[in-house]
Design an enzyme around this catalytic site. Structure first.
Site, PDB file in Angstrom:
ATOM      1  N   ASP A  86      35.670  34.635 -35.999  1.00  0.00           N
ATOM      2  CA  ASP A  86      35.301  34.047 -34.701  1.00  0.00           C
ATOM      3  C   ASP A  86      34.005  33.233 -34.774  1.00  0.00           C
ATOM      4  OD1 ASP A  86      37.439  35.443 -33.668  1.00  0.00           O
ATOM      5  OD2 ASP A  86      36.236  36.905 -32.561  1.00  0.00           O
ATOM      6  N   HIS A  87      33.026  33.746 -35.543  1.00  0.00           N
ATOM      7  CA  HIS A  87      31.724  33.068 -35.555  1.00  0.00           C
ATOM      8  C   HIS A  87      31.790  31.688 -36.199  1.00  0.00           C
ATOM      9  CE1 HIS A  87      29.972  36.445 -33.811  1.00  0.00           C
ATOM     10  NE2 HIS A  87      28.878  36.566 -34.522  1.00  0.00           N
ATOM     11  N   HIS A 122      39.711  36.646 -32.212  1.00  0.00           N
ATOM     12  CA  HIS A 122      39.743  37.067 -30.808  1.00  0.00           C
ATOM     13  C   HIS A 122      39.973  35.822 -29.956  1.00  0.00           C
ATOM     14  CE1 HIS A 122      37.485  39.457 -27.401  1.00  0.00           C
ATOM     15  NE2 HIS A 122      38.652  38.967 -27.003  1.00  0.00           N
ATOM     16  N   HIS A 182      35.378  30.486 -28.378  1.00  0.00           N
ATOM     17  CA  HIS A 182      35.275  30.174 -29.809  1.00  0.00           C
ATOM     18  C   HIS A 182      36.662  29.849 -30.411  1.00  0.00           C
ATOM     19  CE1 HIS A 182      35.935  34.485 -29.847  1.00  0.00           C
ATOM     20  NE2 HIS A 182      34.670  34.798 -29.644  1.00  0.00           N
ATOM     21  N   GLU A 216      41.236  51.375 -33.028  1.00  0.00           N
ATOM     22  CA  GLU A 216      40.093  50.835 -33.761  1.00  0.00           C
ATOM     23  C   GLU A 216      38.873  51.507 -33.156  1.00  0.00           C
ATOM     24  OE1 GLU A 216      39.672  46.576 -34.379  1.00  0.00           O
ATOM     25  OE2 GLU A 216      37.484  46.783 -34.394  1.00  0.00           O
ATOM     26  N   HIS A 236      30.301  39.432 -37.749  1.00  0.00           N
ATOM     27  CA  HIS A 236      28.945  38.881 -37.664  1.00  0.00           C
ATOM     28  C   HIS A 236      28.144  38.976 -38.972  1.00  0.00           C
ATOM     29  CE1 HIS A 236      25.291  37.665 -35.567  1.00  0.00           C
ATOM     30  NE2 HIS A 236      24.691  38.556 -36.323  1.00  0.00           N
TER      31      HIS A 236
HETATM   32  N1  PXP Z   1      36.308  44.742 -33.649  1.00  0.00           N
HETATM   33  C1  PXP Z   1      36.378  44.309 -32.369  1.00  0.00           C
HETATM   34  C2  PXP Z   1      37.400  44.917 -31.468  1.00  0.00           C
HETATM   35  C3  PXP Z   1      35.516  43.289 -31.888  1.00  0.00           C
HETATM   36  O1  PXP Z   1      35.611  42.874 -30.612  1.00  0.00           O
HETATM   37  C4  PXP Z   1      34.595  42.725 -32.792  1.00  0.00           C
HETATM   38  C5  PXP Z   1      33.696  41.608 -32.321  1.00  0.00           C
HETATM   39  O2  PXP Z   1      34.443  40.493 -32.040  1.00  0.00           O
HETATM   40  C6  PXP Z   1      34.574  43.181 -34.110  1.00  0.00           C
HETATM   41  C7  PXP Z   1      35.421  44.219 -34.505  1.00  0.00           C
HETATM   42  C8  PXP Z   1      33.649  42.619 -35.125  1.00  0.00           C
HETATM   43  O3  PXP Z   1      32.327  42.923 -34.781  1.00  0.00           O
HETATM   44  P1  PXP Z   1      31.132  42.278 -35.589  1.00  0.00           P
HETATM   45  O4  PXP Z   1      31.203  40.787 -35.366  1.00  0.00           O
HETATM   46  O5  PXP Z   1      29.930  42.905 -34.975  1.00  0.00           O
HETATM   47  O6  PXP Z   1      31.341  42.618 -37.039  1.00  0.00           O
END
Ligand code: PXP
Length: 239
Positions: free
Chosen positions: A9-10, A43, A50, A151, A214
């Protein structure tokens, strides 16, 4: 052995910052898979801040491992998932103004909506995971919906890392893993995991897949995505 689901996503966030075409999360997903990620997570948010529909369409054709679509349990999103057919959908709560997903699903409160979504997705041949806090009642409710996986939300643990609360948060995750395994739910985990706090979690065992975004994309900016993914795969597999 546990697997890495790389959340890209990032990469899309950086692209959207200029409204252009680069960097492309589709290419990031391919590099991630070549480096050892065994799943790609995206996502699709209702506000499309994004990941775009185009990314999902293309990744459905290019992702060779497993496509995990995170989404809210809305009619629109269920329709999209049934058309695109990712291997897995992870249902998450979604608030418009949040920076990232803030808490786990309230499965107890939304039992009917979630159960209906799980059924529709199953009818389309899609495996379903529910993003929940490490809370025993929520996990039991998740089981009632017919979902295949939970999850476990690791955000509170990540926040508590290296504080007095860390042991307690890790214990909650351990208890959640044991309960989910006992009632036959598959177990994924994610949110806020990085190259340091992953180790105690990975040592617990029992988690099939870690969804991490992230920390890997942040490291990739400095050392490249190939190395960032390889470093995390190593920690997940051998901690
Ligand atoms: N799992 C879920 C359900 C999330 O919403 C996210 C963030 O989008 C992540 C995992 C990943 O989190 P991070 O970006 O903090 O690694």
């Amino acid at each position: 052995m546990a697997k890495l689901g790389l959340n890209v996503d990032h990469v899309a966030t950086v692209r959207q910052a200029r409204g252009g075409v680069e960097p492309d999360p589709v290419i990031a997903a391919a590099i991630g898979e070549l480096a050892g990620a065994e799943g790609i997570t995206i996502h699709l948010r209702e506000d499309r801040r994004h990941i775009q529909d185009r990314d999902l369409e293309i990744m459905r054709q290019t992702v060779k491992t497993k496509l995990n679509l995170e989404m809210a349990a809305t009619q629109e999103m269920v329709r999209i998932a049934l058309r695109i057919k990712p291997e897995q959908v992870t249902l998450v709560p979604e608030k418009r103004l949040e920076l990232t997903t803030e808490g786990g699903l309230d499965v107890i409160l939304n039992l009917k909506t979630i159960t209906d979504s799980v059924k529709r997705l199953h009818d389309g041949g899609i495996s379903v995971s529910l993003f929940v806090d490490p809370n025993q009642e929520q996990i039991k409710a998740a089981n009632k919906t017919g979902a295949d996986y939970i999850e476990i939300h690791t955000g509170a643990y990540a926040e508590a890392f290296n504080t007095a609360d860390m042991g307690h948060e890790l214990e909650k995750i351990d208890t959640a893993i044991k309960l989910a395994a006992k009632i036959g739910l598959g177990i994924n985990a994610g949110h806020g995991l990085n190259y340091v706090n992953i180790k105690p979690i990975a040592s617990l065992g029992g988690i099939e897949e870690y969804n991490i975004g992230h920390s890997i994309i942040s490291r990739a900016v400095l050392v490249g995505l190939d190395r960032a993914v390889k470093d995390m795969v190593e920690l997940i597999k051998y901690s």
